[in-house]
Each structure stands twice: as structure tokens, then as C-alpha cells.
Design an enzyme around this catalytic site. Sequence first.
Site, PDB file in Angstrom:
ATOM      1  N   ARG A 203       0.853  -1.180   0.000  1.00  0.00           N
ATOM      2  CA  ARG A 203       0.000   0.000   0.000  1.00  0.00           C
ATOM      3  C   ARG A 203       0.894   1.236   0.000  1.00  0.00           C
ATOM      4  O   ARG A 203       2.059   1.167   0.403  1.00  0.00           O
ATOM      5  CB  ARG A 203      -0.950   0.046   1.202  1.00  0.00           C
ATOM      6  CG  ARG A 203      -0.400  -0.552   2.469  1.00  0.00           C
ATOM      7  CD  ARG A 203      -1.297  -0.393   3.645  1.00  0.00           C
ATOM      8  NE  ARG A 203      -0.556   0.323   4.696  1.00  0.00           N
ATOM      9  CZ  ARG A 203      -0.727   1.560   5.027  1.00  0.00           C
ATOM     10  NH1 ARG A 203      -1.633   2.299   4.421  1.00  0.00           N
ATOM     11  NH2 ARG A 203      -0.004   2.130   5.967  1.00  0.00           N
ATOM     12  N   ARG A 207      -2.762  10.740   1.982  1.00  0.00           N
ATOM     13  CA  ARG A 207      -3.489  11.551   2.962  1.00  0.00           C
ATOM     14  C   ARG A 207      -4.226  12.680   2.240  1.00  0.00           C
ATOM     15  O   ARG A 207      -3.580  13.465   1.549  1.00  0.00           O
ATOM     16  CB  ARG A 207      -2.523  12.152   3.969  1.00  0.00           C
ATOM     17  CG  ARG A 207      -1.792  11.107   4.753  1.00  0.00           C
ATOM     18  CD  ARG A 207      -1.389  11.670   6.099  1.00  0.00           C
ATOM     19  NE  ARG A 207      -0.550  10.681   6.767  1.00  0.00           N
ATOM     20  CZ  ARG A 207       0.653  10.925   7.229  1.00  0.00           C
ATOM     21  NH1 ARG A 207       1.160  12.144   7.119  1.00  0.00           N
ATOM     22  NH2 ARG A 207       1.346   9.986   7.817  1.00  0.00           N
ATOM     23  N   ARG A 280      20.346  -5.982   0.259  1.00  0.00           N
ATOM     24  CA  ARG A 280      20.682  -4.758  -0.467  1.00  0.00           C
ATOM     25  C   ARG A 280      21.628  -3.964   0.413  1.00  0.00           C
ATOM     26  O   ARG A 280      21.527  -4.005   1.644  1.00  0.00           O
ATOM     27  CB  ARG A 280      19.426  -3.929  -0.740  1.00  0.00           C
ATOM     28  CG  ARG A 280      18.594  -4.506  -1.863  1.00  0.00           C
ATOM     29  CD  ARG A 280      17.487  -3.571  -2.274  1.00  0.00           C
ATOM     30  NE  ARG A 280      16.539  -3.331  -1.208  1.00  0.00           N
ATOM     31  CZ  ARG A 280      16.150  -2.123  -0.811  1.00  0.00           C
ATOM     32  NH1 ARG A 280      16.646  -1.044  -1.380  1.00  0.00           N
ATOM     33  NH2 ARG A 280      15.271  -1.974   0.161  1.00  0.00           N
ATOM     34  N   ARG A 311      18.993   9.637  -1.545  1.00  0.00           N
ATOM     35  CA  ARG A 311      18.646  10.626  -0.515  1.00  0.00           C
ATOM     36  C   ARG A 311      19.858  11.478  -0.188  1.00  0.00           C
ATOM     37  O   ARG A 311      20.993  11.020  -0.284  1.00  0.00           O
ATOM     38  CB  ARG A 311      18.230   9.940   0.803  1.00  0.00           C
ATOM     39  CG  ARG A 311      17.086   8.998   0.688  1.00  0.00           C
ATOM     40  CD  ARG A 311      16.466   8.715   2.026  1.00  0.00           C
ATOM     41  NE  ARG A 311      17.067   7.605   2.745  1.00  0.00           N
ATOM     42  CZ  ARG A 311      16.557   7.043   3.825  1.00  0.00           C
ATOM     43  NH1 ARG A 311      15.431   7.514   4.349  1.00  0.00           N
ATOM     44  NH2 ARG A 311      17.144   6.025   4.431  1.00  0.00           N
ATOM     45  N   GLU A 333      23.164   9.022   0.092  1.00  0.00           N
ATOM     46  CA  GLU A 333      22.902   7.584   0.259  1.00  0.00           C
ATOM     47  C   GLU A 333      22.654   6.993  -1.118  1.00  0.00           C
ATOM     48  O   GLU A 333      21.739   7.418  -1.821  1.00  0.00           O
ATOM     49  CB  GLU A 333      21.675   7.416   1.157  1.00  0.00           C
ATOM     50  CG  GLU A 333      21.288   5.977   1.426  1.00  0.00           C
ATOM     51  CD  GLU A 333      20.058   5.882   2.325  1.00  0.00           C
ATOM     52  OE1 GLU A 333      20.076   6.423   3.442  1.00  0.00           O
ATOM     53  OE2 GLU A 333      19.072   5.277   1.894  1.00  0.00           O
ATOM     54  N   TYR A 381      13.482  -6.961   7.801  1.00  0.00           N
ATOM     55  CA  TYR A 381      13.622  -5.552   8.144  1.00  0.00           C
ATOM     56  C   TYR A 381      12.773  -5.266   9.363  1.00  0.00           C
ATOM     57  O   TYR A 381      11.611  -5.651   9.432  1.00  0.00           O
ATOM     58  CB  TYR A 381      13.173  -4.633   6.987  1.00  0.00           C
ATOM     59  CG  TYR A 381      13.279  -3.192   7.433  1.00  0.00           C
ATOM     60  CD1 TYR A 381      14.502  -2.531   7.372  1.00  0.00           C
ATOM     61  CD2 TYR A 381      12.191  -2.528   7.998  1.00  0.00           C
ATOM     62  CE1 TYR A 381      14.623  -1.233   7.845  1.00  0.00           C
ATOM     63  CE2 TYR A 381      12.310  -1.231   8.466  1.00  0.00           C
ATOM     64  CZ  TYR A 381      13.528  -0.596   8.391  1.00  0.00           C
ATOM     65  OH  TYR A 381      13.665   0.686   8.879  1.00  0.00           O
ATOM     66  N   ASP A 383      11.938  -1.979  12.154  1.00  0.00           N
ATOM     67  CA  ASP A 383      12.209  -0.658  12.700  1.00  0.00           C
ATOM     68  C   ASP A 383      12.715  -0.824  14.132  1.00  0.00           C
ATOM     69  O   ASP A 383      12.528  -1.871  14.763  1.00  0.00           O
ATOM     70  CB  ASP A 383      10.929   0.189  12.679  1.00  0.00           C
ATOM     71  CG  ASP A 383      10.781   0.958  11.373  1.00  0.00           C
ATOM     72  OD1 ASP A 383      11.807   1.248  10.735  1.00  0.00           O
ATOM     73  OD2 ASP A 383       9.641   1.277  11.010  1.00  0.00           O
TER      74      ASP A 383
HETATM   75  P1  FAD Z   1      22.314  -4.131  13.934  1.00  0.00           P
HETATM   76  O1  FAD Z   1      22.111  -2.695  14.220  1.00  0.00           O
HETATM   77  O2  FAD Z   1      22.811  -4.494  12.589  1.00  0.00           O
HETATM   78  O3  FAD Z   1      23.288  -4.744  15.028  1.00  0.00           O
HETATM   79  C1  FAD Z   1      23.913  -6.005  14.873  1.00  0.00           C
HETATM   80  C2  FAD Z   1      25.344  -5.863  15.329  1.00  0.00           C
HETATM   81  O4  FAD Z   1      25.959  -7.153  15.344  1.00  0.00           O
HETATM   82  C3  FAD Z   1      26.171  -4.999  14.395  1.00  0.00           C
HETATM   83  O5  FAD Z   1      26.794  -3.946  15.127  1.00  0.00           O
HETATM   84  C4  FAD Z   1      27.205  -5.962  13.826  1.00  0.00           C
HETATM   85  O6  FAD Z   1      28.458  -5.349  13.587  1.00  0.00           O
HETATM   86  C5  FAD Z   1      27.302  -7.006  14.916  1.00  0.00           C
HETATM   87  N1  FAD Z   1      27.759  -8.310  14.441  1.00  0.00           N
HETATM   88  C6  FAD Z   1      27.276  -9.014  13.401  1.00  0.00           C
HETATM   89  N2  FAD Z   1      27.983 -10.154  13.255  1.00  0.00           N
HETATM   90  C7  FAD Z   1      28.936 -10.163  14.225  1.00  0.00           C
HETATM   91  C8  FAD Z   1      29.971 -11.065  14.577  1.00  0.00           C
HETATM   92  N3  FAD Z   1      30.186 -12.193  13.870  1.00  0.00           N
HETATM   93  N4  FAD Z   1      30.761 -10.774  15.635  1.00  0.00           N
HETATM   94  C9  FAD Z   1      30.566  -9.634  16.338  1.00  0.00           C
HETATM   95  N5  FAD Z   1      29.598  -8.731  16.037  1.00  0.00           N
HETATM   96  C10 FAD Z   1      28.792  -8.995  14.992  1.00  0.00           C
HETATM   97  N6  FAD Z   1      14.527   2.069  12.102  1.00  0.00           N
HETATM   98  C11 FAD Z   1      13.676   2.997  12.602  1.00  0.00           C
HETATM   99  O7  FAD Z   1      12.952   2.712  13.560  1.00  0.00           O
HETATM  100  N7  FAD Z   1      13.642   4.278  12.095  1.00  0.00           N
HETATM  101  C12 FAD Z   1      14.424   4.660  11.044  1.00  0.00           C
HETATM  102  O8  FAD Z   1      14.352   5.803  10.603  1.00  0.00           O
HETATM  103  C13 FAD Z   1      15.308   3.682  10.478  1.00  0.00           C
HETATM  104  N8  FAD Z   1      16.096   4.008   9.447  1.00  0.00           N
HETATM  105  C14 FAD Z   1      16.931   3.068   8.908  1.00  0.00           C
HETATM  106  C15 FAD Z   1      17.731   3.422   7.824  1.00  0.00           C
HETATM  107  C16 FAD Z   1      18.567   2.491   7.241  1.00  0.00           C
HETATM  108  C17 FAD Z   1      19.428   2.881   6.076  1.00  0.00           C
HETATM  109  C18 FAD Z   1      18.601   1.162   7.754  1.00  0.00           C
HETATM  110  C19 FAD Z   1      19.477   0.127   7.119  1.00  0.00           C
HETATM  111  C20 FAD Z   1      17.819   0.801   8.835  1.00  0.00           C
HETATM  112  C21 FAD Z   1      16.973   1.744   9.430  1.00  0.00           C
HETATM  113  N9  FAD Z   1      16.190   1.432  10.535  1.00  0.00           N
HETATM  114  C22 FAD Z   1      15.336   2.368  11.062  1.00  0.00           C
HETATM  115  C23 FAD Z   1      16.249   0.085  11.153  1.00  0.00           C
HETATM  116  C24 FAD Z   1      17.294   0.003  12.293  1.00  0.00           C
HETATM  117  O9  FAD Z   1      18.570   0.242  11.754  1.00  0.00           O
HETATM  118  C25 FAD Z   1      17.210  -1.406  12.911  1.00  0.00           C
HETATM  119  O10 FAD Z   1      15.951  -1.569  13.514  1.00  0.00           O
HETATM  120  C26 FAD Z   1      18.268  -1.685  13.985  1.00  0.00           C
HETATM  121  O11 FAD Z   1      19.540  -1.198  13.666  1.00  0.00           O
HETATM  122  C27 FAD Z   1      18.350  -3.199  14.186  1.00  0.00           C
HETATM  123  O12 FAD Z   1      19.211  -3.510  15.272  1.00  0.00           O
HETATM  124  P2  FAD Z   1      19.895  -4.922  15.333  1.00  0.00           P
HETATM  125  O13 FAD Z   1      20.548  -5.036  16.661  1.00  0.00           O
HETATM  126  O14 FAD Z   1      18.927  -5.984  14.948  1.00  0.00           O
HETATM  127  O15 FAD Z   1      20.969  -4.936  14.148  1.00  0.00           O
END
Ligand code: FAD
Length: 404
Positions: A203, A207, A280, A311, A333, A381, A383
Site C-alpha cells: 500500500r 493523505r 541490499r 537521498r 545515500e 527488516y 524498525d
Molecule cells: P544491527 O544494528 O545491525 O546490530 C547487529 C550488530 O551485530 C552490528 O553492530 C554488527 O556489527 C554485529 N555483528 C554481526 N555479526 C557479528 C559477529 N560475527 N561478531 C561480532 N559482532 C557482529 N529504524 C527505525 O525505527 N527508524 C528509522 O528511521 C530507520 N532508518 C533506517 C535506515 C537504514 C538505512 C537502515 C538500514 C535501517 C533503518 N532502521 C530504522 C532500522 C534500524 O537500523 C534497525 O531496527 C536496527 O539497527 C536493528 O538492530 P539490530 O541489533 O537488529 O541490528
Amino acid sequence: MAIFEQHKQLAKRHKESTDQQNSHQNMQNTDFDCCYDYLIIGAGLYGSCFARIATDQGKRVLVVERRQHIGGNCYTEEEDGIHIHRYGPHIFHTSNEVVWEFVNRYCTFNNFINTPLAISKNELFSLPFNMLTFHQLWGVTTPSEAEEKLNQQRLQLDRPAQNLEEQALTLVGNDLYERLIRGYTRKQWKRDPKELPPEIIKRIPIRLTYNNNYFNDRHQGIPHGGYTALFNTLLKNIDVRLGVDFHEDREYWLSQANKIVYTGQIDQLFNYDLGELEYRTLKFEDTWHRTSNYQGNAVINYCDEHIPHTRLIEHKHFNPEIVETNQTVVTSETPVAWKRGQTPYYPINNKTNNALYEIYAERARKIPNLILGGRLAEYQYMDMHAVVASAIRRCQAIGMQAEN
Ligand code: FAD
């Protein structure tokens, strides 16, 4: 996975040798007892929330992180008083009161509201699609005029849309698709929208008001002091080893704890033995400008195909409360094709990848004392609010409440 099957033995061996070295500490050597209750792999949002809750429940926690900093993709770095979102713009938003209350224990949020803009053929448009966008595109001023225009434009199909282009045309019609969706999508996915599945845009929010707040959630903002301030508090008094890749010495790190929380790529955990999952990725490039205000907004989307970036992000607008500076940093970006070794930003959740993920996940479920969490391990994905909620729920499921 053999390495995990050996985990208990390895941990016991490590404990015995540690006990020999530390016999003066009179540690009990009769049962399996590692130094830590939890080894958390990844100091991103999932790992840090889990680490905080477990620590507050009296558990001994060790966090290892392959990057040289905490915070995962939410990491912000301060330069000249500006908090730079190193891995793309991050706006916290949620309607979940438990999540909002939880994060507010560890930082305070400003009142930033995300109101992005889009540029197409040198003309600016308001996002998400709202009355101002329709005025900019068609000169209409009332909701009924906009509705009429949309209805004239929408593609009528007597069958479900077969691809992303058809889906977009049925939802918003030709003008919005050509100006604001087509080029952006081609850049984002490096594929023609006709070759992409319709599910990618189930979707498109429309608005018929002048409300240009991108999110509908009750709460929104950016932490004062940037996201790193939040992570510093979440990980306060917790052992964190930076620059450590768990996969480079699994035996040693597994021997450090009874239970493992893994937030890295699930396919890497199994040495990609059934194949690779696809992602990606993005390239970020900073440019400093000798002006206090470059584009007047935090995020502007570039929809024309001949402009490579999708962006431009001017970070200082995320924290308007900070002291004014006479320079500014703007990050472009640009989507690039992903290959192993690059930062995996967005999972590509098509049928093939999802099926492969399910096989890996099923294998992981059979490994005792292993918890998978976060966007990479769960291959979806999410947030930030969803990640926090998921860590809180997981902790609750194993008897650890996120204490107030
Ligand atoms: P990550 O942040 O990826 O953390 C995982 C960590 O594990 C990383 O630091 C990595 O280095 C580490 N790791 C992986 N493998 C190993 C290993 N073998 N040994 C040691 N360390 C390791 N969310 C929102 O709510 N609002 C937003 O505006 C928003 N914008 C975004 C924009 C972009 C471009 C992207 C990509 C994401 C966005 N998000 C946003 C989503 C947000 O980034 C995620 O929700 C969040 O970062 C997820 O946290 P995580 O801990 O799952 O993963």
C-alpha cells in the site's frame, strides 16, 4: 552445528583451566559454570537491550562486537557538535507504550518529526503523499479535487497486479508513479519495477489532509546526544569487547558463557553451507559545506534516475536543539549491489531467500542455549521499536522482566 554441540565441553575445559589459574578464588569446579551467563554477539539495538535487561536481572553478560563502536546501524558519531547518523537516517517512532517507556529510561528524546521531501525534475514535493503533494503536482486545493484526480489516474485492472509497476499504478496512478516512484525504485532495487514483485509496495499511504508527518505513531523523536548516548547508557557497566568478530574464534568465545545471543547473519553462523541469503546495501558519502544550513530539511529524496543517490541527509536538522554551527555535513545515500563482506542493510525477502532462511532458522532452533534476535539473525527488516519490543518479549519469555 558441531561447534555448538561442543560448546558445553569447551566451556567446561575452559572453566577448569581458569580454575587452575585462579585456585585462590576457591571457585566451585563441580558443575558447568562459565564466567558469563550470556555471550551476546553484536552491540546493536537487539544485543544492547537484551544485555541491559539480563544485567538488571543479575545475569553476567559479555558483549562482543566486530565493529569498533557500539550501536550497530543506529550508531551516531559526533563531529563539530553534529550527530552524524553513520548508517543512514534513523528516526525513532512507536505507539507501543512499553517500548517508549523502556527507551526513555536510557535517554531523553527531542521532538523531531520526520517530514521528508522529494525532488523530481528540480521540483520539490511533500512526502508522504498528502494534499500539499497533490497541490504541487496538479494545482488542486481541496480533498475532493485531489480524490477526483487520483481516480482519473488510477489504473483499473480486473486481475491482481502482476508486478510493482502495475501495483503502483493501481494505487496512485501515472503522474505520481512517473515523478516520484519509478526512478527512485529503479535506483533502490537496481531493477525495472516491471520485474519486481507487487508485494514490495502493498500500500502507499495517501493523505487527503495537509499532514506531512511521515509516521502515524504516538511517539517520535531523536535521542538528545544522538543514538550513541542511548547505547552508552544501555551498556553501562557491562563488559563489551569491540573489534571482535565472533566467527574468527568461535571456540574461545563460546567457552566464555552458558548461553549465546546471536544478532549477526544467520547464514554466516552456518558457514553459508546451504547458500547465501541476499541483501541490499548502501554507500554513504559525507560532504562538509561552509554554510550553517545546506538544504533546510533532514531528508530529501532524489527521484530522478540520472542522479545516482536516493537521498541527501543533513544531520544537524535531526537535533535542532544543539548549538548552531557555521558548517554542516550532508551525506548522500546510494544503493549498490551487495556481495559477501559488505554491510548487509536490507534483507531481500523473496520466496527463495525466505525458504533458505527457514531452513537455517529450523537448524538454529535445535541448538540448545542459542537465541537468535534482531534484523540479521531473523532476516527481516525491523524498525527500531520492533527490535526493542522483540528483545523485551524474548527476555520475558525466559523469565527476565524489563524492570522498571
Ligand atoms: P544491527 O544494528 O545491525 O546490530 C547487529 C550488530 O551485530 C552490528 O553492530 C554488527 O556489527 C554485529 N555483528 C554481526 N555479526 C557479528 C559477529 N560475527 N561478531 C561480532 N559482532 C557482529 N529504524 C527505525 O525505527 N527508524 C528509522 O528511521 C530507520 N532508518 C533506517 C535506515 C537504514 C538505512 C537502515 C538500514 C535501517 C533503518 N532502521 C530504522 C532500522 C534500524 O537500523 C534497525 O531496527 C536496527 O539497527 C536493528 O538492530 P539490530 O541489533 O537488529 O541490528
